[in-house]
Design a protein around this motif. Sequence first.
Motif, mmCIF file in Angstrom:
data_model
loop_
_atom_site.group_PDB
_atom_site.id
_atom_site.type_symbol
_atom_site.label_atom_id
_atom_site.label_comp_id
_atom_site.label_asym_id
_atom_site.label_seq_id
_atom_site.Cartn_x
_atom_site.Cartn_y
_atom_site.Cartn_z
ATOM 1 N N LEU A 39 30.878 50.211 27.720
ATOM 2 C CA LEU A 39 31.135 51.113 29.773
ATOM 3 C C LEU A 39 30.966 49.860 30.842
ATOM 4 N N ASP A 40 30.748 48.675 30.930
ATOM 5 C CA ASP A 40 30.723 48.653 32.191
ATOM 6 C C ASP A 40 32.029 47.416 31.894
ATOM 7 N N TRP A 41 32.866 47.601 31.243
ATOM 8 C CA TRP A 41 34.420 46.578 31.480
ATOM 9 C C TRP A 41 35.352 47.513 31.534
ATOM 10 N N LEU A 42 36.262 46.733 32.017
ATOM 11 C CA LEU A 42 36.655 47.268 32.935
ATOM 12 C C LEU A 42 37.933 46.088 32.251
ATOM 13 N N ARG A 43 39.970 47.763 32.413
ATOM 14 C CA ARG A 43 40.688 46.761 32.189
ATOM 15 C C ARG A 43 41.700 46.271 33.341
ATOM 16 N N VAL A 44 41.900 45.622 33.209
ATOM 17 C CA VAL A 44 42.935 45.281 35.093
ATOM 18 C C VAL A 44 43.907 44.873 35.063
ATOM 19 N N SER A 45 45.231 45.706 34.913
ATOM 20 C CA SER A 45 46.034 45.339 34.643
ATOM 21 C C SER A 45 46.935 44.439 35.463
ATOM 22 N N ILE A 46 47.570 43.566 35.358
ATOM 23 C CA ILE A 46 48.407 42.110 36.141
ATOM 24 C C ILE A 46 49.593 42.958 36.672
ATOM 25 N N GLY A 47 49.317 42.577 38.445
ATOM 26 C CA GLY A 47 51.118 42.910 39.141
ATOM 27 C C GLY A 47 51.661 41.864 39.266
ATOM 28 N N THR A 48 51.744 42.087 40.479
ATOM 29 C CA THR A 48 52.431 41.375 41.598
ATOM 30 C C THR A 48 51.464 40.178 42.512
ATOM 31 N N LEU A 49 51.802 39.515 42.802
ATOM 32 C CA LEU A 49 50.580 38.118 43.256
ATOM 33 C C LEU A 49 50.294 39.154 44.576
ATOM 34 N N GLU A 50 51.013 39.308 45.416
ATOM 35 C CA GLU A 50 50.776 40.414 46.299
ATOM 36 C C GLU A 50 49.642 41.490 45.527
ATOM 37 N N GLN A 51 49.438 42.183 44.863
ATOM 38 C CA GLN A 51 48.854 43.665 44.589
ATOM 39 C C GLN A 51 47.866 42.495 43.631
ATOM 40 N N THR A 52 47.653 41.298 43.337
ATOM 41 C CA THR A 52 46.567 40.555 42.702
ATOM 42 C C THR A 52 45.316 40.041 44.213
ATOM 43 N N GLN A 53 46.416 40.430 45.114
ATOM 44 C CA GLN A 53 45.542 39.212 46.379
ATOM 45 C C GLN A 53 44.659 40.504 46.483
ATOM 46 N N VAL A 54 45.621 41.871 46.560
ATOM 47 C CA VAL A 54 44.904 43.322 47.502
ATOM 48 C C VAL A 54 43.279 43.378 46.915
ATOM 49 N N PHE A 55 43.618 43.562 45.176
ATOM 50 C CA PHE A 55 42.946 43.202 44.430
ATOM 51 C C PHE A 55 41.810 42.784 44.266
ATOM 52 N N LEU A 56 41.565 41.626 44.260
ATOM 53 C CA LEU A 56 40.556 40.368 44.614
ATOM 54 C C LEU A 56 39.856 41.279 46.265
#
Length: 67
Positions: A39-56
Amino acid sequence: PSQANFIFTRHNSRNGLALFEALRQRNILVRRWDNPRILDWLRVSIGTLEQTQVFLAALAEILDGFD
């Protein structure tokens, strides 16, 4: 060696559904299941560096707002 382009992760003390919904409100899509074991787990796709920075940055903002 891993061939996956995602991570399967959870926060130690935050609800997965709350994180999922807060990310979605920011147009960041991750995968979540209603299976009781994950229930508390999320699957996060790895994208570009910019996408990762936006996510973080969004995740940090969300977690700051939980306090």
